[in-house]
Design an enzyme around this catalytic site. Structure first.
Site, short mmCIF file in Angstrom:
data_model
loop_
_atom_site.label_atom_id
_atom_site.label_comp_id
_atom_site.label_asym_id
_atom_site.label_seq_id
_atom_site.Cartn_x
_atom_site.Cartn_y
_atom_site.Cartn_z
N ASN A 1 -10.08 -0.53 0.42
CA ASN A 1 -8.62 -0.40 0.34
C ASN A 1 -8.13 -1.02 -0.97
O ASN A 1 -8.14 -2.24 -1.13
CB ASN A 1 -8.01 -1.12 1.54
N HIS B 1 -3.23 6.93 2.14
CA HIS B 1 -3.65 5.62 1.66
C HIS B 1 -5.05 5.35 2.22
O HIS B 1 -5.28 5.50 3.43
CB HIS B 1 -2.65 4.56 2.11
N CYS C 1 0.81 -1.22 0.00
CA CYS C 1 0.00 0.00 0.00
C CYS C 1 0.84 1.27 0.00
O CYS C 1 0.30 2.37 -0.13
CB CYS C 1 -0.95 -0.01 1.19
N1 ACO Z 1 -17.68 -8.01 10.96
C1 ACO Z 1 -18.08 -8.16 12.26
N2 ACO Z 1 -17.22 -8.36 13.27
C2 ACO Z 1 -15.92 -8.41 12.94
C3 ACO Z 1 -15.44 -8.27 11.65
C4 ACO Z 1 -16.40 -8.06 10.63
N3 ACO Z 1 -16.05 -7.89 9.33
N4 ACO Z 1 -14.09 -8.36 11.65
C5 ACO Z 1 -13.72 -8.55 12.93
N5 ACO Z 1 -14.82 -8.58 13.72
C6 ACO Z 1 -14.89 -8.77 15.16
C7 ACO Z 1 -13.68 -9.47 15.72
O1 ACO Z 1 -13.81 -10.87 15.65
C8 ACO Z 1 -13.70 -8.97 17.15
O2 ACO Z 1 -14.62 -9.70 17.87
P1 ACO Z 1 -14.30 -10.15 19.40
O3 ACO Z 1 -14.14 -8.85 20.14
O4 ACO Z 1 -15.50 -10.94 19.76
O5 ACO Z 1 -13.03 -10.93 19.31
C9 ACO Z 1 -14.23 -7.54 17.03
O6 ACO Z 1 -14.91 -7.47 15.76
C10 ACO Z 1 -13.17 -6.49 17.09
O7 ACO Z 1 -12.14 -6.83 16.18
P2 ACO Z 1 -10.87 -5.93 15.99
O8 ACO Z 1 -9.94 -6.58 15.02
O9 ACO Z 1 -10.34 -5.52 17.32
O10 ACO Z 1 -11.55 -4.65 15.31
P3 ACO Z 1 -10.92 -3.23 15.11
O11 ACO Z 1 -11.74 -2.24 15.80
O12 ACO Z 1 -9.44 -3.24 15.36
O13 ACO Z 1 -11.14 -3.01 13.56
C11 ACO Z 1 -9.91 -3.12 11.48
C12 ACO Z 1 -10.57 -3.91 12.62
C13 ACO Z 1 -10.98 -2.35 10.76
C14 ACO Z 1 -9.26 -4.11 10.52
C15 ACO Z 1 -8.85 -2.16 12.05
O14 ACO Z 1 -8.02 -2.83 12.95
C16 ACO Z 1 -8.00 -1.54 10.98
O15 ACO Z 1 -8.45 -0.73 10.19
N6 ACO Z 1 -6.71 -1.84 10.95
C17 ACO Z 1 -5.81 -1.29 9.97
C18 ACO Z 1 -5.91 -2.02 8.66
C19 ACO Z 1 -5.08 -1.28 7.62
O16 ACO Z 1 -4.99 -0.08 7.64
N7 ACO Z 1 -4.44 -1.95 6.70
C20 ACO Z 1 -3.65 -1.15 5.76
C21 ACO Z 1 -2.67 -1.82 5.12
S1 ACO Z 1 -3.31 -2.93 3.94
C22 ACO Z 1 -1.99 -3.45 2.96
O17 ACO Z 1 -0.87 -3.01 3.06
C23 ACO Z 1 -2.25 -4.53 1.93
#
Ligand code: ACO
Length: 332
Positions: free
Chosen positions: A288, A258, A116
């Site tokens: 993304n 990004h 990315c």
């Molecule tokens: N739908 C419903 N629930 C979900 C989903 C979903 N799609 N995905 C995860 N959950 C659940 C999890 O299982 C977890 O449940 P639990 O508490 O019972 O265990 C809960 O939601 C919270 O999960 P987290 O992973 O802590 O959620 P978070 O608030 O961190 O959000 C996210 C996740 C959106 C992925 C966030 O962490 C994020 O944006 N991270 C950065 C990602 C990024 O920027 N990537 C860029 C680089 S990509 C590249 O280089 C190719």
């Protein structure tokens, strides 16, 4: 400054998206998720996905063609084509195929992989060839079809990604250098946070020689770690580049990060004290799109007339590697 001065001007932009659209509601039929969860955690509402018959090369060439047209030049005037991608059609790269599709007969083409961060790394690479006087016209394309490498049964990743391509033309200018500053970084110690690793299957050739045959695993990500990394590193690297460019935060007209997650964009802008109205975001429509996300957002904002001549744009990519970087430039 006139004469031999070799500055960089960004003179054209383009974008291309696959025709298929997958809404959040559609995803809730595939995995245990909801439109509400995806929207509130990421800001994403839908994503464009490539059909099996669509190729990365064709998508990238469409974006490149638009950028070349906006720059007011022709493909045969291109000296270099850089394709930033992690998802080429061919393991050996797709840059040359794009060169051929565009009819850029004089250009040399190669692929650059920095996930990315690929667009920012590509912009810096393009500018080196221009500033050293080697090339006059460079086409930089960021394009990815991550839908081919996502585990569609993993709700923690499959809701995040989309496909697309964006492009810019960078040209040598004897006027002011419009690339005001940059910095690019890597930290391989955190590689396991986000990857799609080679997955070997051992194959014995003779009693003494064995090799491995394989494919790549689907994308895995520690979302929380990547979030923390982005919110810490991105403001830091932008501040560093602003300092080098002798610019204040107030002089930034637009922040184009990004497009991974609206919450990351808001948190970074907040840390930098950049007001929300200066954030360019299209993550709601595309998700993304990896290396494509910055040039796609840039292209839309230019074509909507938001970004005007001379505007100062601060951009930052971050992602797998881990890699990150920032560039500050003025639109032509
Ligand atoms: N739908 C419903 N629930 C979900 C989903 C979903 N799609 N995905 C995860 N959950 C659940 C999890 O299982 C977890 O449940 P639990 O508490 O019972 O265990 C809960 O939601 C919270 O999960 P987290 O992973 O802590 O959620 P978070 O608030 O961190 O959000 C996210 C996740 C959106 C992925 C966030 O962490 C994020 O944006 N991270 C950065 C990602 C990024 O920027 N990537 C860029 C680089 S990509 C590249 O280089 C190719």
């Amino acid at each position: 400054m006139k004469g031999n001065y070799r500055g960089v001007a960004i003179t054209g932009s383009g974008g291309a998206k696959p025709s298929q659209v997958l809404q959040n509601q559609d995803l809730s039929q595939i995995v245990d998720t909801s439109d509400e969860w995806i929207r509130t955690r990421t800001g994403i509402r839908q994503r464009h996905l490539a059909k099996p018959s669509e190729s990365l090369s064709e998508l990238a060439a469409r974006a490149g063609k638009e950028a070349i047209a906006m720059a007011g030049i022709t493909p045969d005037q291109m000296d270099l084509i850089i394709l930033a991608t992690s998802t080429p059609d061919d393991l050996f790269g797709s840059g040359s195929k794009i060169q051929n599709l565009l009819g850029a007969n004089k250009a040399v083409a190669f692929d650059l992989t920095a996930a990315c961060s690929g667009f920012v790394f590509g912009l810096v690479t393009a500018s080196q060839f221009i500033r050293t006087g080697v090339y006059q016209n460079v086409l930089l394309i960021g394009a990815d079809i991550l839908s081919r490498w996502v585990d569609w049964s993993d709700r923690s990743t499959c809701v995040l990604f989309g496909d697309g391509a964006g492009a810019v033309v960078c040209q040598r200018t004897e006027e002011k250098d419009n690339l005001l500053g940059f910095e690019i970084c890597s930290d391989g110690s955190q590689n396991a946070c986000l990857n799609a690793p080679y997955c070997p299957t051992p194959a014995t050739l003779t009693s003494e020689v064995s090799v491995s045959k394989g494919t790549y695993e689907a994308i895995t990500m520690n979302g929380r770690e990547v979030y923390r990394f982005a919110v810490a590193k991105v403001p830091e690297v932008i501040e560093k580049v602003l300092f080098r460019a002798q610019l204040s935060v107030e002089q930034v007209d637009w922040l184009i990060l990004h497009q991974a997650n609206q919450r990351i964009m808001d948190a970074v802008a907040n840390r930098l004290t950049i007001p929300p109205e200066k954030i360019i975001s299209n993550v709601a429509s595309y998700g993304n799109t990896s290396a494509a996300s910055i040039p796609l957002a840039l292209n839309e904002a230019i074509r909507q007339g938001k970004i005007k001549s001379g505007d100062v744009i601060a951009t930052s990519g971050f992602g797998a590697g881990l890699t990150w970087g920032a560039a500050i430039f003025q639109w032509r």
